[in-house]
Motif scaffolding. Structure first.
Motif, short mmCIF file in Angstrom:
data_model
loop_
_atom_site.label_atom_id
_atom_site.label_comp_id
_atom_site.label_asym_id
_atom_site.label_seq_id
_atom_site.Cartn_x
_atom_site.Cartn_y
_atom_site.Cartn_z
N MET A 33 0.88 -1.17 0.00
CA MET A 33 0.00 0.00 0.00
C MET A 33 0.91 1.22 0.00
O MET A 33 1.64 1.45 0.97
N GLU B 129 1.17 5.42 -0.63
CA GLU B 129 0.41 6.66 -0.84
C GLU B 129 1.32 7.87 -0.70
O GLU B 129 2.31 7.85 0.05
N GLN C 91 -5.25 7.05 -8.67
CA GLN C 91 -5.23 5.79 -7.94
C GLN C 91 -4.85 4.67 -8.91
O GLN C 91 -5.35 4.64 -10.03
N LEU D 250 -4.10 0.38 -9.30
CA LEU D 250 -4.04 -1.00 -8.78
C LEU D 250 -2.78 -1.63 -9.36
O LEU D 250 -2.47 -1.44 -10.54
N GLU E 172 -0.11 -5.11 -9.75
CA GLU E 172 0.12 -6.56 -9.59
C GLU E 172 1.58 -6.82 -9.93
O GLU E 172 2.09 -6.32 -10.94
N THR F 33 0.02 -8.05 -4.70
CA THR F 33 -0.86 -7.02 -5.26
C THR F 33 -0.76 -5.77 -4.40
O THR F 33 -0.28 -5.81 -3.26
N THR G 42 -1.91 -1.19 -3.98
CA THR G 42 -2.62 0.02 -4.36
C THR G 42 -1.69 1.21 -4.18
O THR G 42 -0.93 1.27 -3.20
N TRP H 122 -1.89 5.46 -4.23
CA TRP H 122 -2.72 6.68 -4.31
C TRP H 122 -1.80 7.88 -4.20
O TRP H 122 -0.93 7.93 -3.33
N CYS I 86 0.53 4.10 -16.76
CA CYS I 86 -0.65 4.60 -16.05
C CYS I 86 -1.50 5.46 -17.00
O CYS I 86 -2.73 5.33 -17.03
N SER J 4 -9.29 3.02 -17.93
CA SER J 4 -8.82 2.35 -16.71
C SER J 4 -8.85 0.83 -16.87
O SER J 4 -9.50 0.11 -16.09
#
Ligand code: NAD
Length: 391
Positions: A172, A174, A246, A248, A250, A256, A258, A260, A377, A385
């Motif tokens: 995660m 951010e 944001q 996602l 892999e 996996t 995320t 942000w 991205c 997306s």
């Protein structure tokens, strides 16, 4: 992932550097200069600090440079410095993004080692071209992903490489800021070019700060991206580029995650945070609290690791400058990157057989991955997306 590099060590000799960018009112150039000065391994002797002639001389005089080494253009600087016997050993590139490629290429073509700000450039092909020119001309190349220089980020990297939290399953990341919440914020020097596609590239927020978050996950874990799916938003009316995104993620090992990033997240100054969850534990790195690392081993209470104490790994510990409880931060992180880079420059000049990745600074490969990340991205977002393969 092999862990190496060190802030100290090697021959003690002061080398010479020049700077492109970093003129009056700018942000990061001055940070670079102060960070380099921390270790006294390199001395500023030349500069093309601005695209405005008077500003070049204003900054050059303030910094005490010789008049003949203040250059009105970076092209002239590369030409003349390469021709001098006492010319610069490396150049520090701290200009807006749209100039990184041409400035870096100009100095590499003269055989001058380069430290360049991120994102490395706009296009993947440009990034690869820089790598190829550097290889051909035997040049070293660092991309200044600042946060890799933090001691506790290095500690996380070392612990993960040693298997202390087991195989990584979830990440995660951010990076939240709130300095572009209004369209008026674009009027300041830093906001103006970041929100202009001609000067910033295909992305504002993802390129400016999302790329740091992507880089930190890769730096701390060594994980390679397999595919991603991005949603890039523009929250401020009239703005062209993203200011909140944001993604996602892999990874090749099945992990996996995320990511942000935001410049409109009210209440956040420079809130980069990376959480890594493995089979045996987790690590939580918070940039604004960078002297500490939160570590949880499976079945045990959470521990706070403090920089400079007995918990430090051999490699990460070697970068710590002052005892625990005396905070280190942004300048020291940049200083660590430059200290490692200067050691590499000296080793190269001494004819030492070297592997650039062993010095601990972010190499051009990280820069290439960053450019690829931003472009993938944008591709994903523009296609609605959808998932996009990274390779
Ligand atoms: N790694 C980090 O943590 C971090 C933080 C901030 C900025 N950055 C990066 O640093 C770079 C600069 O950002 P900033 O916020 O300092 O920008 P800034 O707008 O504050 O400063 C840019 C400087 O470049 C100069 N410049 C512009 N064109 C020039 C030219 N042709 N020749 C010489 N100088 C020229 C300007 O006069 C100015 O002095 C960007 O690529 C940005 O992404 C990185």
């Amino acid at each position: 992932m092999a862990i190496s590099g060190s802030a100290g060590g090697g021959e003690k000799r002061i080398i010479r550097y020049g700077m492109v960018g970093g003129g009056p009112g700018s942000f990061i150039g001055d940070v670079h200069r102060r960070a380099i000065a921390l270790d006294g391994k390199a001395e500023l002797v030349a500069g093309s600090f601005s695209d405005v002639e008077e500003e070049v001389f204003q900054t050059g005089r303030e910094l005490g440079l010789d008049e003949d080494r203040m250059y009105v253009t970076y092209q002239e600087m590369a030409e003349k410095e390469a021709a001098r016997e006492d010319g610069i050993d490396f150049v520090s590139i701290v200009v807006p993004n749209f100039l990184h490629f041409t400035v870096a290429k100009t100095f590499l073509q003269k055989g001058i080692d380069v430290v360049c700000e991120k994102p490395l450039c706009f296009e993947i092909e440009q990034a690869k071209e820089l790598k190829e020119i550097a290889r051909k001309n035997g040049c070293l190349f660092a991309v200044s992903y600042t946060y890799t220089g933090h001691v506790m980020a290095k500690q996380a990297r070392e612990m993960i490489a040693n298997g202390e939290i087991g195989e990584v399953r979830v990440v995660m990341a951010e990076y939240a800021q709130d300095w572009l919440i209004e369209s008026d914020d674009e009027l300041n020097m830093q906001g103006a070019w970041r929100t202009n596609p001609k000067l910033s590239g295909r992305s504002n927020c993802l390129g400016d700060i999302g790329s740091h978050a992507e880089n930190m996950v890769n730096f701390m874990t060594g994980l390679k991206l397999k595919r991603l799916c991005a949603k890039m938003d523009t929250k401020v009316a009239g703005r062209v580029l993203d200011d909140n995104s944001q993604v996602l993620l892999e990874y090749e090992n099945g992990a996996t995650g995320t990511l942000w990033c935001s410049q409109v997240a009210i209440g956040n100054d420079n809130a980069l945070r990376v959480r890594i969850f493995g089979k045996l534990g987790s690590i939580d790195f918070v940039q604004e609290d960078c002297n500490y690392l939160k570590v949880t081993k499976k079945g045990q209470p959470t521990q706070i690791y403090s920089r400079g104490t007995g918990v430090m790994g051999k490699n990460a510990g070697s970068y710590s400058r002052v005892p625990a409880g005396h905070p280190e931060g942004f300048y020291e992180a940049y200083g660590n990157i430059y200290s490692s880079f200067c050691s590499a420059v000296i080793d190269k000049q001494n004819g030492k057989k070297m592997d650039e990745t062993s010095y601990g600074y972010p190499t051009i490969d990280m820069g290439i991955d960053g450019v690829k990340f931003v472009n993938k991205c944008c591709d994903s977002n523009h296609a609605g997306s959808v998932w996009v393969d990274f390779e």
